[in-house]
Write a protein that holds these residues in place. Structure first.
Motif, PDB file in Angstrom:
ATOM      1  N   UNK A 158       0.809  -1.215   0.000  1.00 33.16           N
ATOM      2  CA  UNK A 158       0.000   0.000   0.000  1.00 33.16           C
ATOM      3  C   UNK A 158       0.842   1.265   0.000  1.00 33.16           C
ATOM      4  N   UNK A 159       2.067   1.185   0.564  1.00 33.44           N
ATOM      5  CA  UNK A 159       2.887   2.401   0.651  1.00 33.44           C
ATOM      6  C   UNK A 159       3.661   2.675  -0.619  1.00 33.44           C
ATOM      7  N   UNK A 160       3.542   1.820  -1.626  1.00 30.45           N
ATOM      8  CA  UNK A 160       4.198   2.061  -2.901  1.00 30.45           C
ATOM      9  C   UNK A 160       5.687   1.766  -2.910  1.00 30.45           C
ATOM     10  N   UNK A 161       6.189   1.019  -1.942  1.00 27.98           N
ATOM     11  CA  UNK A 161       7.618   0.735  -1.899  1.00 27.98           C
ATOM     12  C   UNK A 161       8.083  -0.357  -2.819  1.00 27.98           C
ATOM     13  N   UNK A 162       7.163  -1.073  -3.470  1.00 27.07           N
ATOM     14  CA  UNK A 162       7.546  -2.121  -4.389  1.00 27.07           C
ATOM     15  C   UNK A 162       7.573  -3.477  -3.719  1.00 27.07           C
ATOM     16  N   UNK A 163       7.671  -4.516  -4.571  1.00 33.60           N
ATOM     17  CA  UNK A 163       7.594  -5.878  -4.063  1.00 33.60           C
ATOM     18  C   UNK A 163       8.810  -6.247  -3.228  1.00 33.60           C
ATOM     19  N   UNK A 164       9.991  -5.717  -3.574  1.00 37.98           N
ATOM     20  CA  UNK A 164      11.190  -6.055  -2.795  1.00 37.98           C
ATOM     21  C   UNK A 164      11.059  -5.556  -1.353  1.00 37.98           C
ATOM     22  N   UNK A 165      10.602  -4.338  -1.192  1.00 37.44           N
ATOM     23  CA  UNK A 165      10.413  -3.801   0.151  1.00 37.44           C
ATOM     24  C   UNK A 165       9.337  -4.577   0.899  1.00 37.44           C
ATOM     25  N   UNK A 166       8.277  -4.964   0.198  1.00 38.19           N
ATOM     26  CA  UNK A 166       7.206  -5.727   0.841  1.00 38.19           C
ATOM     27  C   UNK A 166       7.713  -7.089   1.298  1.00 38.19           C
ATOM     28  N   UNK A 167       8.545  -7.751   0.488  1.00 41.18           N
ATOM     29  CA  UNK A 167       9.096  -9.055   0.872  1.00 41.18           C
ATOM     30  C   UNK A 167      10.075  -8.915   2.048  1.00 41.18           C
ATOM     31  N   UNK A 168      10.828  -7.829   2.059  1.00 43.21           N
ATOM     32  CA  UNK A 168      11.754  -7.599   3.191  1.00 43.21           C
ATOM     33  C   UNK A 168      10.948  -7.409   4.485  1.00 43.21           C
ATOM     34  N   UNK A 169       9.849  -6.627   4.410  1.00 42.10           N
ATOM     35  CA  UNK A 169       9.011  -6.443   5.588  1.00 42.10           C
ATOM     36  C   UNK A 169       8.370  -7.760   6.020  1.00 42.10           C
ATOM     37  N   UNK A 170       7.995  -8.593   5.062  1.00 39.74           N
ATOM     38  CA  UNK A 170       7.423  -9.901   5.382  1.00 39.74           C
ATOM     39  C   UNK A 170       8.446 -10.773   6.098  1.00 39.74           C
ATOM     40  N   UNK A 171       9.682 -10.776   5.615  1.00 40.58           N
ATOM     41  CA  UNK A 171      10.726 -11.586   6.258  1.00 40.58           C
ATOM     42  C   UNK A 171      10.958 -11.122   7.696  1.00 40.58           C
ATOM     43  N   UNK A 172      10.992  -9.823   7.919  1.00 32.35           N
ATOM     44  CA  UNK A 172      11.196  -9.322   9.283  1.00 32.35           C
ATOM     45  C   UNK A 172      10.019  -9.691  10.177  1.00 32.35           C
ATOM     46  N   UNK A 173       8.836  -9.619   9.642  1.00 32.19           N
ATOM     47  CA  UNK A 173       7.665  -9.903  10.455  1.00 32.19           C
ATOM     48  C   UNK A 173       7.555 -11.392  10.791  1.00 32.19           C
ATOM     49  N   UNK A 174       7.976 -12.261   9.860  1.00 33.37           N
ATOM     50  CA  UNK A 174       7.866 -13.694  10.086  1.00 33.37           C
ATOM     51  C   UNK A 174       9.013 -14.246  10.945  1.00 33.37           C
ATOM     52  N   UNK A 175      10.049 -13.466  11.150  1.00 32.16           N
ATOM     53  CA  UNK A 175      11.178 -13.932  11.971  1.00 32.16           C
ATOM     54  C   UNK A 175      10.826 -13.848  13.456  1.00 32.16           C
ATOM     55  N   UNK A 176      11.152 -14.905  14.187  1.00 34.48           N
ATOM     56  CA  UNK A 176      10.958 -14.920  15.640  1.00 34.48           C
ATOM     57  C   UNK A 176      11.967 -15.894  16.231  1.00 34.48           C
TER      58      UNK A 176
ATOM     59  N   UNK B 183       1.158  -8.541 -10.455  1.00 32.49           N
ATOM     60  CA  UNK B 183       2.346  -9.384 -10.372  1.00 32.49           C
ATOM     61  C   UNK B 183       2.999  -9.211  -9.004  1.00 32.49           C
ATOM     62  N   UNK B 184       3.155  -7.963  -8.569  1.00 36.91           N
ATOM     63  CA  UNK B 184       3.727  -7.719  -7.246  1.00 36.91           C
ATOM     64  C   UNK B 184       2.868  -8.378  -6.170  1.00 36.91           C
ATOM     65  N   UNK B 185       1.549  -8.246  -6.309  1.00 37.53           N
ATOM     66  CA  UNK B 185       0.654  -8.850  -5.332  1.00 37.53           C
ATOM     67  C   UNK B 185       0.796 -10.361  -5.323  1.00 37.53           C
ATOM     68  N   UNK B 186       0.885 -10.976  -6.514  1.00 39.41           N
ATOM     69  CA  UNK B 186       1.019 -12.431  -6.590  1.00 39.41           C
ATOM     70  C   UNK B 186       2.323 -12.904  -5.954  1.00 39.41           C
ATOM     71  N   UNK B 187       3.433 -12.205  -6.220  1.00 38.59           N
ATOM     72  CA  UNK B 187       4.715 -12.600  -5.628  1.00 38.59           C
ATOM     73  C   UNK B 187       4.656 -12.530  -4.105  1.00 38.59           C
ATOM     74  N   UNK B 188       4.060 -11.477  -3.583  1.00 39.86           N
ATOM     75  CA  UNK B 188       3.949 -11.356  -2.128  1.00 39.86           C
ATOM     76  C   UNK B 188       3.060 -12.456  -1.552  1.00 39.86           C
ATOM     77  N   UNK B 189       1.932 -12.733  -2.203  1.00 37.18           N
ATOM     78  CA  UNK B 189       1.049 -13.787  -1.707  1.00 37.18           C
ATOM     79  C   UNK B 189       1.738 -15.152  -1.776  1.00 37.18           C
ATOM     80  N   UNK B 190       2.488 -15.400  -2.833  1.00 35.89           N
ATOM     81  CA  UNK B 190       3.209 -16.667  -2.941  1.00 35.89           C
ATOM     82  C   UNK B 190       4.207 -16.804  -1.800  1.00 35.89           C
ATOM     83  N   UNK B 191       4.924 -15.725  -1.516  1.00 36.57           N
ATOM     84  CA  UNK B 191       5.887 -15.769  -0.414  1.00 36.57           C
ATOM     85  C   UNK B 191       5.181 -15.999   0.921  1.00 36.57           C
ATOM     86  N   UNK B 192       4.048 -15.358   1.135  1.00 37.70           N
ATOM     87  CA  UNK B 192       3.295 -15.551   2.372  1.00 37.70           C
ATOM     88  C   UNK B 192       2.833 -17.002   2.507  1.00 37.70           C
TER      89      UNK B 192
END
Length: 407
Positions: free
Chosen positions: A264-282, A302-311
């Motif tokens: 939603x913030x327009x940072x692109x799929x790479x930034x979204x995947x980086x945020x996902x990795x940080x959030x999933x780390x524990x 495409x960006x949405x699909x890549x993020x959903x696939x990673x999730x």
């Protein structure tokens, strides 16, 4: 469904029919006027002349009233009108045979108004009067006058009925075409609805359902160590709270436009995947992210699909792999973008490639791998899985860039 098909409305007025009607009406009045003129020139001052004039005027007035007595050819008022026109014509032909040729436009009127058998009977009667009238005018037997009018009437009636049947077949074909188009449109709508349902089920599975599953696992872990290790329990609860907050953002985003909240913030799929990795780390799982290559502008889907696939892939890792480390790698090549999700878990025997969106042969609970395969397939991409029991797993999704740029 009320859909209008331009140029294919069988109820629309036929311009050719109007043109033909105009020609026939004009011909009738020309024949009627010339017959009256001929009679007045050859039989001036006879006792029957006023009757001929009155009948001619009556016939003309009756003919003019035709369009006003009923739009449908089989309307009772129109049948009465046609009967009156024919009766007046018969009387005037008996008094003055030269009026016989006015039967030609009456053929057309009868064929348009009556059912085929009744119309043919009327044509035969009118033709008989024409033959008798012409023989009377000739004053002697003439074979051409005996056989020419019936032959001409037969040809005219056959051509007219043939054209009517062809028009009826054409209307049937148009009706079939319109019905087929409507059925096709309804089928496309149903397929679109099913595709949208499938897409939404994958969206919910990869976000809300996976978040709830993670929360459940974290709260169960917190419950197990609540008395023995309160600090670790609080860490699990805080992680679950963070996942809950993100799930709430996803749910609100669904309501807004169904786009991933991380994009939603327009940072692109790479930034979204980086945020996902940080959030999933524990404490139980460390997730790292790495990007290679120069990221080109990607379509939102495409960006949405890549993020959903990673999730979805990370959810499978957390739920099934018993891994301690996972890695997300996003690689931008000249002609494709590749997302790799690797883990050091227990591994498994990869299922055979199944049809996109089907769960046959996956051997995995839920929608995880089928949903990932379906997302890749929708974008023209492929899913590759490398794994073996005890050796971890690598999930690789490749999506071509060239077709996407043309979309």
């Amino acid at each position: 469904m009320g859909q209008h098909t331009p140029g294919l409305d069988p109820r629309a007025p036929d311009p050719d029919a109007r043109w033909l009607a105009t020609v026939m009406h004009t011909a009738f009045f020309l024949l009627l006027g010339s017959s009256l003129a001929r009679f007045l020139m050859r039989h001036p001052g006879e006792p029957r002349t006023p009757w001929i004039i009155a009948l001619s005027v009556s016939l003309a007035l009756l003919y003019v009233l035709g369009p006003t007595v009923g739009a449908r050819p089989t309307a009772p008022r129109r049948l009465i009108w046609l009967s009156l026109v024919v009766a007046v014509w018969v009387v005037i032909v008996i008094l003055a045979p030269s009026f016989a040729w006015c039967a030609v436009p009456l053929f057309y009127t009868g064929l348009r108004t009556l059912p085929p058998r009744a119309a043919l009977f009327l044509v035969a009667v009118l033709t008989a009067f024409v033959v008798v009238a012409q023989l009377k005018l000739a004053g002697a037997f003439d074979p051409i006058l005996l056989f020419a009018p019936p032959a001409w009437a037969a040809v005219a009636a056959a051509v007219f009925l043939y054209m009517q049947r062809q028009a009826a077949r054409q209307r049937e074909l148009i009706d079939d075409l319109i019905r087929t188009r409507r059925e096709l449109a309804a089928t496309e709508r149903r397929e679109g609805t099913l595709a949208e349902r499938q897409r939404l089920s994958m969206e919910i599975h990869d976000t809300l359902a996976q978040g709830l599953s993670s929360q459940q696992m974290l709260l169960q872990a917190a419950d197990r160590v609540w008395d023995t290790d309160p600090a670790k329990a609080r860490t699990h609860v805080r992680t679950a709270e963070s996942i809950t907050e993100h799930g709430l953002a996803e749910a609100r985003r669904f309501v807004h436009d169904l786009a991933p909240a991380d994009l939603a913030d327009g940072g692109g799929v790479a930034q979204a995947l980086r945020a996902l990795a940080e959030r999933e780390s524990d404490a139980g799982l460390t997730v790292r992210f790495h990007a290679e290559g120069t990221a080109p502008p990607l379509p939102d889907r495409v960006s949405s699909a890549l993020l959903r696939i990673a999730q979805g892939a990370l959810a499978n890792v957390r739920e099934h792999a018993d891994a301690s480390t996972a890695a997300l790698t996003l690689t931008f090549l000249d002609d494709q973008v590749v997302l790799d999700v690797a883990d050091d878990g227990r591994g498994f025997t990869p299922p055979p490639a199944a049809g996109a969106g089907t769960g046959a042969g996956t051997g995995v609970r839920g929608h995880g791998l089928p949903a990932i395969r379906a997302r890749a397939h929708q974008l023209g991409g492929t899913l590759t899985i490398e794994s073996a029991p005890g050796e971890g797993a690598v999930l690789s999704v490749s999506i071509p860039l060239t077709p996407l740029e043309a979309q």
